[in-house]
Design a protein around this motif. Sequence first.
Motif, mmCIF file in Angstrom:
data_model
loop_
_atom_site.group_PDB
_atom_site.id
_atom_site.type_symbol
_atom_site.label_atom_id
_atom_site.label_comp_id
_atom_site.label_asym_id
_atom_site.label_seq_id
_atom_site.Cartn_x
_atom_site.Cartn_y
_atom_site.Cartn_z
ATOM 1 N N ALA A 321 1.016 -1.121 -0.276
ATOM 2 C CA ALA A 321 0.283 -0.090 -0.245
ATOM 3 C C ALA A 321 1.109 1.228 -0.237
ATOM 4 N N ILE A 322 1.781 1.094 0.279
ATOM 5 C CA ILE A 322 2.675 2.435 0.754
ATOM 6 C C ILE A 322 4.022 2.838 -0.021
ATOM 7 N N SER A 323 4.284 1.638 -1.550
ATOM 8 C CA SER A 323 4.812 1.953 -2.153
ATOM 9 C C SER A 323 4.501 2.157 -3.703
ATOM 10 N N ASP A 324 5.119 2.755 -4.813
ATOM 11 C CA ASP A 324 4.608 3.579 -5.443
ATOM 12 C C ASP A 324 4.135 4.982 -5.489
ATOM 13 N N TYR A 325 4.932 5.548 -4.682
ATOM 14 C CA TYR A 325 4.141 7.059 -4.657
ATOM 15 C C TYR A 325 5.689 8.210 -4.901
ATOM 16 N N GLU A 326 6.757 7.201 -5.008
ATOM 17 C CA GLU A 326 7.491 8.263 -5.716
ATOM 18 C C GLU A 326 7.950 8.961 -6.676
ATOM 19 N N PRO A 327 6.952 8.529 -7.727
ATOM 20 C CA PRO A 327 7.431 9.719 -8.761
ATOM 21 C C PRO A 327 6.188 10.856 -8.456
ATOM 22 N N LEU A 328 5.125 10.401 -7.401
ATOM 23 C CA LEU A 328 4.489 11.597 -7.087
ATOM 24 C C LEU A 328 5.333 12.651 -6.354
ATOM 25 N N CYS A 329 6.474 12.116 -5.334
ATOM 26 C CA CYS A 329 7.259 13.131 -5.151
ATOM 27 C C CYS A 329 8.072 13.729 -5.567
ATOM 28 N N GLN A 330 8.548 12.601 -6.166
ATOM 29 C CA GLN A 330 9.669 13.339 -7.972
ATOM 30 C C GLN A 330 8.843 14.719 -8.400
ATOM 31 N N SER A 331 7.681 14.384 -9.077
ATOM 32 C CA SER A 331 7.113 15.528 -9.454
ATOM 33 C C SER A 331 6.595 16.686 -8.919
ATOM 34 N N LYS A 332 6.977 16.640 -7.178
ATOM 35 C CA LYS A 332 6.410 17.677 -6.290
ATOM 36 C C LYS A 332 7.621 18.534 -6.141
ATOM 37 N N GLY A 333 8.944 17.968 -6.698
ATOM 38 C CA GLY A 333 10.441 18.324 -5.782
ATOM 39 C C GLY A 333 11.419 17.654 -4.663
ATOM 40 N N LEU A 334 10.347 16.789 -3.961
ATOM 41 C CA LEU A 334 10.308 15.805 -2.888
ATOM 42 C C LEU A 334 11.351 15.040 -3.151
ATOM 43 N N SER A 335 11.313 14.182 -1.838
ATOM 44 C CA SER A 335 12.257 12.970 -1.845
ATOM 45 C C SER A 335 10.961 12.220 -0.896
ATOM 46 N N LEU A 336 11.155 10.792 -0.794
ATOM 47 C CA LEU A 336 10.325 9.915 -0.277
ATOM 48 C C LEU A 336 11.079 9.000 -0.047
ATOM 49 N N GLN A 337 10.539 8.494 1.967
ATOM 50 C CA GLN A 337 11.673 7.300 2.068
ATOM 51 C C GLN A 337 10.172 6.348 2.960
ATOM 52 N N THR A 338 10.244 5.465 2.730
ATOM 53 C CA THR A 338 8.834 4.649 3.125
ATOM 54 C C THR A 338 10.063 3.447 4.056
ATOM 55 N N PHE A 339 8.892 2.927 4.881
ATOM 56 C CA PHE A 339 9.536 1.738 6.320
ATOM 57 C C PHE A 339 7.610 1.158 6.460
ATOM 58 N N CYS A 340 8.569 -0.272 6.546
ATOM 59 C CA CYS A 340 7.009 -1.361 7.061
ATOM 60 C C CYS A 340 7.173 -1.501 7.937
ATOM 61 N N ASP A 341 6.964 -2.248 9.654
ATOM 62 C CA ASP A 341 6.845 -3.051 9.670
ATOM 63 C C ASP A 341 5.755 -3.321 10.662
ATOM 64 N N VAL A 342 4.871 -4.502 10.369
ATOM 65 C CA VAL A 342 3.779 -4.268 10.597
ATOM 66 C C VAL A 342 3.707 -5.690 11.028
ATOM 67 N N GLU A 343 3.140 -6.169 12.278
ATOM 68 C CA GLU A 343 2.945 -7.322 12.838
ATOM 69 C C GLU A 343 1.451 -7.679 12.715
ATOM 70 N N GLY A 344 0.967 -8.656 12.919
ATOM 71 C CA GLY A 344 -0.370 -9.414 12.993
ATOM 72 C C GLY A 344 -1.383 -8.939 12.062
ATOM 73 N N THR A 345 -2.213 -9.626 11.929
ATOM 74 C CA THR A 345 -3.736 -9.964 10.816
ATOM 75 C C THR A 345 -4.711 -8.152 11.453
ATOM 76 N N PHE A 346 -5.407 -7.671 10.421
ATOM 77 C CA PHE A 346 -5.993 -6.292 10.696
ATOM 78 C C PHE A 346 -6.697 -6.800 9.141
ATOM 79 N N ALA A 347 -8.343 -5.898 9.812
ATOM 80 C CA ALA A 347 -9.489 -5.802 8.854
ATOM 81 C C ALA A 347 -9.488 -4.759 7.930
ATOM 82 N N VAL A 348 -9.736 -4.685 7.252
ATOM 83 C CA VAL A 348 -9.449 -3.075 6.386
ATOM 84 C C VAL A 348 -10.477 -3.416 5.131
#
Length: 482
Positions: A321-348
């Motif tokens: 879900a948090i991937s693929d936002y690099e082009p958006l940030c680059q088009s705005k002159g910003l850089s992007l750093q993501t981090f994912c470390d989730v444990e367990g199951t969630f209802a979404v």
Amino acid sequence: MKIKSWLLMMFFIVMIVPIGGAYGLYIWINAYYHDKSFAEYIEKWTTLNDVKSVLNDPTLYAKDADLQQVKALTSDQLAITLYAKSGFVYYSSNPLTSGFVSREKTLKNLYVLQQKYNAFTYKEPVYQQGDLVGIYEIQLIRKDWVQGVERRSWLVIASAITLFLAIYTAVILLLNRKLHRPLQALMQQMDAFGKGQHVDAVMATRKDEIGELTNTFLSMQTEIEVARAHLKNEQKQKELMIASISHDLKTPLTAIQAYAESLQNASLTAHMQEEYRAVILTKAMDMKQMLEDLLMYTLLQSTNYDVTLVPVEGQEFFDMAISDYEPLCQSKGLSLQTFCDVEGTFAVHPSQMQRVIDNLMSNATHFGTLGTTIYLAAISNQKLDWAFEFVNEALTKKSGMYLVVQNSGAGVGEQEIGQLFEPLYQSDHARTKTGQRGTGLGLSIAKQIIEKHGGTINMVSKHGVGTAVLCWLPPYKGENDK
């Protein structure tokens, strides 16, 4: 006192008091009759003895007897009848008594002073040398007694009517005070409230059913007034939304019209035509996004709309879900750093959760300072090394997971943070960013979606440092715990 108890008491009074009054009158009249009858009985015996001394003369019981002395004793209140031993009537002061009466009838009830309603009757035989010569009958008319009885009877009737009228008048007055007037006042209050007026708690302090009804009405009034205020606010928001959306759609639509008209100019170079087409496409996409936001906001406001949640493995889902936002940030002159470390199951709801991330990233890139880094993270129970100190301090929940979107920029004031989640509200900084504005529904939509997931969303910020939006989702508890 409760109305039910009060009515039962009134019913008891209406039933018992007349009966008690009637019984009291009966006792009074009966005692009067008893005393009067006894006094009259003694009086009649005295009169009777005086008459008997004359009627015991045997010479009176013959056909040619001198009855002047007997006639002198008679009056409208004393009647005398003289019978032969055979039953023949020698004399009677009562014109209705004449002729012959049977011997058995004449000899019946001798020496007995019979008390009847309108007269006392006494019969006694007369003897001469041991032989029965005749029988006399004395009737003492009870004229005064009968008149007294009639007066007392009318007095009893008048007293009974007066008692009943007094009781029912009192009951009617009490019913009017206890029920009719309060209910009429309550009806007037309801009518006034129906006409839009506010009603004060006039009878709410009563300790009966009317007080309970009044409190129920006042509670209903409060709920209706709150609902009216809510509807009024919603109507105001809808009107504001229509005006705002109309204004926001008018700007790109005007640009599309202008560039479309310019494309009809044959003197435009191919490069300019390409630029105009790109502007038209960009403006059309902006309009599409506005309409999608409006549609989604309206859908989320509907009580019939329910977000269907499905269990997902946290690490796998949010990593994608948090991937693929690099082009958006680059088009705005910003850089992007993501981090994912989730444990367990969630209802979404996958697509709705993705919309939340899209809206948050759109805001973050829009307000982020040029050349800085946007941080996007999905974490469980841990602090972030790169996060601002005030961001880590806000990560207080020990269960579930956080979705964190952080940018560096001017920051947002504490008073403005709460307003940013209201529909159509836009920060003044939005006007300074290349003159563009969105619909103002992004954060409101994100808030409603997160809340439908059972989570929370809040914003933390510091002037001159930056801003972060924190979305918290509860862990999935399984089908049996929903």
